[in-house]
Motif scaffolding. Structure first.
Motif, PDB file in Angstrom:
ATOM      1  N   ASN A  32      -9.447 -15.573 -20.821  1.00 46.95           N
ATOM      2  CA  ASN A  32      -8.498 -15.026 -19.867  1.00 46.95           C
ATOM      3  C   ASN A  32      -9.310 -14.315 -18.788  1.00 46.95           C
ATOM      4  O   ASN A  32      -9.685 -13.156 -18.953  1.00 46.95           O
ATOM      5  CB  ASN A  32      -7.548 -14.063 -20.577  1.00 46.95           C
ATOM      6  CG  ASN A  32      -6.442 -13.588 -19.678  1.00 46.95           C
ATOM      7  OD1 ASN A  32      -6.278 -14.066 -18.561  1.00 46.95           O
ATOM      8  ND2 ASN A  32      -5.693 -12.624 -20.153  1.00 46.95           N
ATOM      9  N   LYS A  38     -12.786 -18.842 -12.341  1.00 49.58           N
ATOM     10  CA  LYS A  38     -12.422 -18.853 -13.757  1.00 49.58           C
ATOM     11  C   LYS A  38     -13.617 -19.103 -14.671  1.00 49.58           C
ATOM     12  O   LYS A  38     -13.477 -19.144 -15.876  1.00 49.58           O
ATOM     13  CB  LYS A  38     -11.350 -19.925 -14.018  1.00 49.58           C
ATOM     14  CG  LYS A  38     -10.060 -19.687 -13.260  1.00 49.58           C
ATOM     15  CD  LYS A  38      -9.436 -18.368 -13.665  1.00 49.58           C
ATOM     16  CE  LYS A  38      -8.099 -18.132 -12.994  1.00 49.58           C
ATOM     17  NZ  LYS A  38      -7.572 -16.809 -13.285  1.00 49.58           N
ATOM     18  N   ASP A 103      -8.837 -15.620 -25.566  1.00 54.64           N
ATOM     19  CA  ASP A 103      -7.448 -15.903 -25.907  1.00 54.64           C
ATOM     20  C   ASP A 103      -7.441 -16.889 -27.065  1.00 54.64           C
ATOM     21  O   ASP A 103      -7.915 -18.022 -26.906  1.00 54.64           O
ATOM     22  CB  ASP A 103      -6.742 -16.524 -24.703  1.00 54.64           C
ATOM     23  CG  ASP A 103      -5.480 -15.804 -24.325  1.00 54.64           C
ATOM     24  OD1 ASP A 103      -5.019 -14.958 -25.103  1.00 54.64           O
ATOM     25  OD2 ASP A 103      -4.951 -16.103 -23.246  1.00 54.64           O
TER      26      ASP A 103
END
Length: 160
Positions: A32, A38, A103
């Motif tokens: 996350n 990212k 996650d």
């Protein structure tokens, strides 16, 4: 933005495809990471750590799915006994400060996600305060720049 939405849809399709194989339970492993990037420096090593921990907890030698998209890397790992599996995943997510970025979503055989609430566990806290993370995200309590800075700080131990 479209590539992120496409990635979410493709991840959901991969999850549904694996569920057709009939596992008793599975773990969807991802990171996350706040912000546009990212896959910042350290994310690859953090993901590798999370995957190793998940495979060991599930007594698996390799994931059913391992892929990379606009949201970063993800894996799907088979497991058993979804409620107990979720407890093990919460332990991994709590193992160290940086694991807060991991996650580990657990699904039962019918595709129902097993949440912390169903097990009487407290929700995950925000990266920046002690409030539930979901509340801070919805209320936009913290500037995104602060969340990104904290993310990079947490990843610092995983940088080469």
């Amino acid at each position: 933005m479209n590539s992120l939405l496409d990635a979410r849809e493709q991840r959901q399709a991969a999850l549904l495809d694996v569920l057709r194989d009939g596992p008793e339970a599975l773990v969807f492993v991802s990171l996350n990471i706040a912000g546009r990037d990212k896959w910042p420096d350290g994310a690859e090593a953090m993901f590798a750590w999370a995957l190793r921990q998940t495979l060991a907890a599930c007594a698996q030698s390799s994931p059913a799915v391992l892929a990379h998209d606009a949201l970063g890397s993800y894996a799907i790992v088979f497991g058993t006994a979804a409620p107990e599996l979720k407890r093990r995943m919460v332990s991994i997510e709590s193992a160290e400060a940086a694991a807060r970025l991991v996650d580990l979503d657990v699904y039962d055989a019918s595709g129902i996600q097993i949440g912390r609430q169903e097990l009487g566990l407290a929700p995950r806290t925000c990266l920046l305060c002690a409030e539930p993370a979901v509340d801070c995200m919805r209320a936009k309590r913290h500037p995104v720049e602060e969340v990104i800075a904290r993310t990079h700080e947490l990843l610092s131990n995983f940088r080469a």
